[in-house]
Design an enzyme around this catalytic site. Structure first.
Site, PDB file in Angstrom:
ATOM      1  N   PRO A 130       2.528   0.706   3.839  1.00  0.00           N
ATOM      2  CA  PRO A 130       3.557   1.494   4.537  1.00  0.00           C
ATOM      3  C   PRO A 130       3.052   2.768   5.216  1.00  0.00           C
ATOM      4  O   PRO A 130       3.396   3.887   4.823  1.00  0.00           O
ATOM      5  CB  PRO A 130       4.538   1.826   3.407  1.00  0.00           C
ATOM      6  CG  PRO A 130       3.662   1.927   2.199  1.00  0.00           C
ATOM      7  CD  PRO A 130       2.617   0.866   2.370  1.00  0.00           C
ATOM      8  N   CYS A 131       2.295   2.604   6.284  1.00  0.00           N
ATOM      9  CA  CYS A 131       1.802   3.781   7.002  1.00  0.00           C
ATOM     10  C   CYS A 131       2.933   4.569   7.655  1.00  0.00           C
ATOM     11  O   CYS A 131       2.745   5.740   8.019  1.00  0.00           O
ATOM     12  CB  CYS A 131       0.750   3.386   8.022  1.00  0.00           C
ATOM     13  SG  CYS A 131       1.267   2.135   9.211  1.00  0.00           S
TER      14      CYS A 131
END
Length: 233
Positions: A130-131
């Protein structure tokens, strides 16, 4: 949780998985069903899933709606720094954000924030790793006090490929699911470590020094989000 495997050279198979907020994602997996790459939209040849991926597809669909399942990843062609950056990102939980400088510290590259930010932007497995939960440090601080202001102006959350407007959409989607699930958040300070106390535990968010709290040493690289179990530190 996300489990990392060493990369291999097996042939890739592709499956489209629908995400409730951003639509279809094309997921490439290796022979072990480890996710190697995620692309936006449907990029399959002929628009047909490869065979034998129903279980993997179901796992990712459950992951995207916040269920506690294990997803295996095996990104290819990355250097050691990029891999450590992805590992640091992977522990940021839904409903949370963290700063680029915090990821740099957690990955062991505290003096290379710009290089770390570049690695974040080149994440080959977006949404799964989850950047979108990595934001400028001031936005991370504001997240605690005024999330609505951040959500109303995507520029405050930083860039996101392929479209910066996706970042607040993903964060809002995850935050809404967490809140509807009965999550409660309380910011507490214990010694040198500031934590967010959740129903299921406590995550280290910011720490001025690497001290020991409640007899438990915080996460090795200060500033990372990390679950310590029974609200110990």
């Amino acid at each position: 949780m996300i489990r990392f495997l060493e990369e291999d050279d097996s042939a890739l198979r592709r499956v489209v998985v629908h995400h409730g907020e951003v639509g279809d994602l094309t997921v490439s997996v290796d022979a072990r069903d480890a996710v190697v790459k995620v692309e936006w939209g449907d990029t399959r040849s002929g628009g047909i899933d490869d065979e034998g991926l129903d279980t993997m597809k179901g796992t990712l669909e459950r992951w995207f709606v916040g269920e506690d399942v294990e997803v295996t990843v095996a990104p290819r062609g990355l250097g050691s720094m990029a891999l450590e950056v992805l590992r640091a990102i992977a522990v940021v939980r839904p409903g949370d954000v963290t700063g680029y400088s915090d990821i740099a510290m957690a990955a062991g590259y505290a003096k290379a924030v710009r290089a770390v930010a570049t690695a974040v932007g080149r994440n080959p497995i977006p949404v799964v790793i989850p950047c979108h939960r990595v934001v400028p440090v001031m936005a991370a601080r504001l997240w605690r006090r005024d999330r609505s202001a951040l959500m109303s102006d995507a520029r405050l959350l930083g860039r996101y490929t392929p479209d910066s407007s996706l970042k607040p959409r993903l964060l809002s989607y995850e935050l809404g699911r967490w809140e509807r699930g009965g999550g409660q958040s309380e910011w507490v300070t214990d010694g040198e470590v500031e934590c967010e106390r959740l129903a299921e535990g406590c995550h280290v968010v910011v720490a001025a020094t690497a001290g020991v709290v409640g007899g438990v040493e915080p996460y090795a690289e200060v500033g990372a989000y990390h679950e310590h179990g029974d609200v110990k530190a």
